[in-house]
Design an enzyme around this catalytic site. Structure first.
Site, PDB file in Angstrom:
ATOM      1  N   HIS A  34       0.860  -1.184   0.000  1.00 14.20           N
ATOM      2  CA  HIS A  34       0.000   0.000   0.000  1.00 14.20           C
ATOM      3  C   HIS A  34       0.893   1.230   0.000  1.00 14.20           C
ATOM      4  O   HIS A  34       2.133   1.101  -0.062  1.00 14.20           O
ATOM      5  CB  HIS A  34      -0.953  -0.018   1.206  1.00 14.20           C
ATOM      6  CG  HIS A  34      -0.272  -0.292   2.514  1.00 14.20           C
ATOM      7  ND1 HIS A  34       0.634   0.577   3.084  1.00 14.20           N
ATOM      8  CD2 HIS A  34      -0.334  -1.350   3.354  1.00 14.20           C
ATOM      9  CE1 HIS A  34       1.072   0.073   4.215  1.00 14.20           C
ATOM     10  NE2 HIS A  34       0.505  -1.109   4.407  1.00 14.20           N
ATOM     11  N   SER A  35       0.296   2.418   0.106  1.00 19.69           N
ATOM     12  CA  SER A  35       1.135   3.624  -0.018  1.00 19.69           C
ATOM     13  C   SER A  35       2.138   3.774   1.111  1.00 19.69           C
ATOM     14  O   SER A  35       3.128   4.493   0.958  1.00 19.69           O
ATOM     15  CB  SER A  35       0.325   4.914  -0.123  1.00 19.69           C
ATOM     16  OG  SER A  35      -1.002   4.703  -0.234  1.00 19.69           O
ATOM     17  N   HIS A  37       4.059   1.309   2.109  1.00 16.57           N
ATOM     18  CA  HIS A  37       5.244   0.616   1.573  1.00 16.57           C
ATOM     19  C   HIS A  37       5.901   1.428   0.460  1.00 16.57           C
ATOM     20  O   HIS A  37       7.130   1.537   0.407  1.00 16.57           O
ATOM     21  CB  HIS A  37       4.844  -0.738   0.969  1.00 16.57           C
ATOM     22  CG  HIS A  37       4.297  -1.725   1.949  1.00 16.57           C
ATOM     23  ND1 HIS A  37       2.982  -2.103   1.979  1.00 16.57           N
ATOM     24  CD2 HIS A  37       4.901  -2.430   2.937  1.00 16.57           C
ATOM     25  CE1 HIS A  37       2.788  -3.005   2.925  1.00 16.57           C
ATOM     26  NE2 HIS A  37       3.939  -3.218   3.530  1.00 16.57           N
ATOM     27  N   GLN A 155       9.015  -3.266  16.145  1.00 22.58           N
ATOM     28  CA  GLN A 155       9.854  -3.958  15.151  1.00 22.58           C
ATOM     29  C   GLN A 155      11.070  -3.092  14.796  1.00 22.58           C
ATOM     30  O   GLN A 155      12.188  -3.584  14.695  1.00 22.58           O
ATOM     31  CB  GLN A 155       9.028  -4.253  13.900  1.00 22.58           C
ATOM     32  CG  GLN A 155       9.849  -4.734  12.720  1.00 22.58           C
ATOM     33  CD  GLN A 155       8.985  -5.220  11.581  1.00 22.58           C
ATOM     34  OE1 GLN A 155       8.497  -6.338  11.607  1.00 22.58           O
ATOM     35  NE2 GLN A 155       8.799  -4.400  10.559  1.00 22.58           N
ATOM     36  N   SER A 187      -2.329  -0.480   6.600  1.00 23.24           N
ATOM     37  CA  SER A 187      -1.822  -1.796   6.964  1.00 23.24           C
ATOM     38  C   SER A 187      -2.429  -2.812   6.009  1.00 23.24           C
ATOM     39  O   SER A 187      -3.598  -2.675   5.608  1.00 23.24           O
ATOM     40  CB  SER A 187      -2.250  -2.141   8.401  1.00 23.24           C
ATOM     41  OG  SER A 187      -2.140  -3.533   8.617  1.00 23.24           O
ATOM     42  N   ARG A 189      -3.412  -5.563   6.787  1.00 21.77           N
ATOM     43  CA  ARG A 189      -4.505  -6.249   7.499  1.00 21.77           C
ATOM     44  C   ARG A 189      -5.795  -5.429   7.519  1.00 21.77           C
ATOM     45  O   ARG A 189      -6.840  -5.957   7.887  1.00 21.77           O
ATOM     46  CB  ARG A 189      -4.058  -6.625   8.915  1.00 21.77           C
ATOM     47  CG  ARG A 189      -2.987  -7.729   8.908  1.00 21.77           C
ATOM     48  CD  ARG A 189      -2.683  -8.298  10.264  1.00 21.77           C
ATOM     49  NE  ARG A 189      -1.897  -9.519  10.191  1.00 21.77           N
ATOM     50  CZ  ARG A 189      -0.574  -9.601  10.367  1.00 21.77           C
ATOM     51  NH1 ARG A 189       0.134  -8.517  10.644  1.00 21.77           N
ATOM     52  NH2 ARG A 189       0.059 -10.751  10.265  1.00 21.77           N
TER      53      ARG A 189
HETATM   54  O1  PAF Z   1       7.139  -5.507   8.543  1.00 24.92           O
HETATM   55  C1  PAF Z   1       7.117  -6.512   7.802  1.00 24.92           C
HETATM   56  O2  PAF Z   1       6.486  -6.528   6.739  1.00 24.92           O
HETATM   57  C2  PAF Z   1       7.894  -7.754   8.221  1.00 24.92           C
HETATM   58  O3  PAF Z   1       7.848  -7.945   9.595  1.00 24.92           O
HETATM   59  C3  PAF Z   1       9.341  -7.768   7.705  1.00 24.92           C
HETATM   60  C4  PAF Z   1      10.158  -6.625   8.287  1.00 24.92           C
HETATM   61  C5  PAF Z   1       9.341  -7.669   6.188  1.00 24.92           C
HETATM   62  C6  PAF Z   1      10.022  -9.082   8.110  1.00 24.92           C
HETATM   63  O4  PAF Z   1       9.352 -10.172   7.595  1.00 24.92           O
END
Ligand code: PAF
Length: 284
Positions: A34-35, A37, A155, A187, A189
């Site tokens: 999505h935007s 990313h 993360q 997201s 999801r």
């Molecule tokens: O954030 C994500 O999409 C995942 O956790 C990652 C960093 C690609 C690791 O699989």
């Protein structure tokens, strides 16, 4: 933009770019882009000469009752978006390519402290899966920089600790969360939400903002702020996972005198688990 599936092809393409003096960026993803990313890829293209994105739905970071089987896989659409955003090489390994000796015997990279509690508490083993696959991707692509979204705040903290503790010569860049007009963090999801749940979903960010505004206004009673926030989420129809005020760098519980804070929330709407956060500094 080329798409390669093997580590050998990835390494050859990166080596070629490096021999031309190019700076390499990596944007690891699980696809269904999505935007949020594509903003990471755009940032990568501004900061490096050769942008590698990876799409790998990593089984090692999913719990037994999570959505590994149903996680959306949309490769053709993702390739188009990556191309438009300035990606040069897409790496789409299979599970066998990533874990050729099986997952049961895979060496695991575990980052202590920052990976514990919050999402690490609710999703046991999740961050071991993330830090292991991210370490593998870093070793495979050997980028100069790697870009992650701040939406997955814990993360990002885990990846920063990993790179620091294992002396990896990679600069980690965290990019701000991209939101829909109503505030909902983008997201993959979100696509699971029904129309009614989608209408409720922005309440998570609204509650984080209310807490953030109160902290910035000088409120020091974290317990009361969190209790009010939890009630607001439950009244809206969420099933709460956690709502916390933490120190932004260590992710340890925050005290009233801490200045660099993050408010983090995770909550379910039906079966869909949403996470979001608000990073704020009380330094004037
Ligand atoms: O954030 C994500 O999409 C995942 O956790 C990652 C960093 C690609 C690791 O699989």
């Amino acid at each position: 933009m080329n798409t390669v599936k093997t580590v050998r092809e990835l390494r050859a393409a990166v080596a070629r770019a490096r021999s031309e003096g190019k700076r390499i960026a990596l944007v690891p993803t699980m696809g269904n882009l999505h935007s949020g990313h594509t903003a990471l890829v755009t940032k990568a293209a501004q900061r490096a000469d050769f942008v590698v994105a990876s799409i790998f739905v990593n089984p090692l970071q999913f719990g037994p009752n999570e959505d590994l089987a149903t996680y959306p896989r949309t490769l053709a659409a993702d390739q188009e978006k990556l191309l438009q955003a300035g990606c040069h090489l897409l790496f789409t390994p299979t599970v066998e390519e990533m874990y050729p000796h099986g997952m049961a015997d895979q060496t695991i990279v575990r980052v202590p402290v920052v990976s514990e509690g919050l999402c690490g508490g609710s999703r046991p083993g999740h961050f071991d899966g993330v830090s292991t696959v991210v370490s593998k991707l870093f070793n495979m692509a050997q980028p100069d920089i790697a870009i992650f979204g701040q939406k997955d705040f814990q993360q990002l903290a885990v990846v920063n600790a990993l790179v620091r503790d294992l002396n990896m010569p990679i600069q980690i860049i965290g990019e701000p969360t991209v939101r829909a007009a109503d505030g909902l963090a983008l997201s993959s999801r979100n696509g699971y939400l029904t129309e009614a749940q989608r209408a409720t979903a922005p309440t998570l960010y609204r509650v984080l903002k209310q807490i953030g505004d109160a902290l910035l206004a000088g409120e020091q009673d974290h317990e009361r702020l969190l209790a009010d926030g939890k009630k607001a989420l439950e009244d809206a129809g969420f099933r709460l996972d956690y709502l916390e005020i933490r120190q932004a760098v260590t992710l340890r519980p925050a005290a009233a005198e801490d200045q660099d804070l993050v408010v983090l929330g995770a909550a379910f709407l039906g079966k869909t688990r949403l996470i979001d956060n608000l990073h704020l500094s009380k330094v004037p």
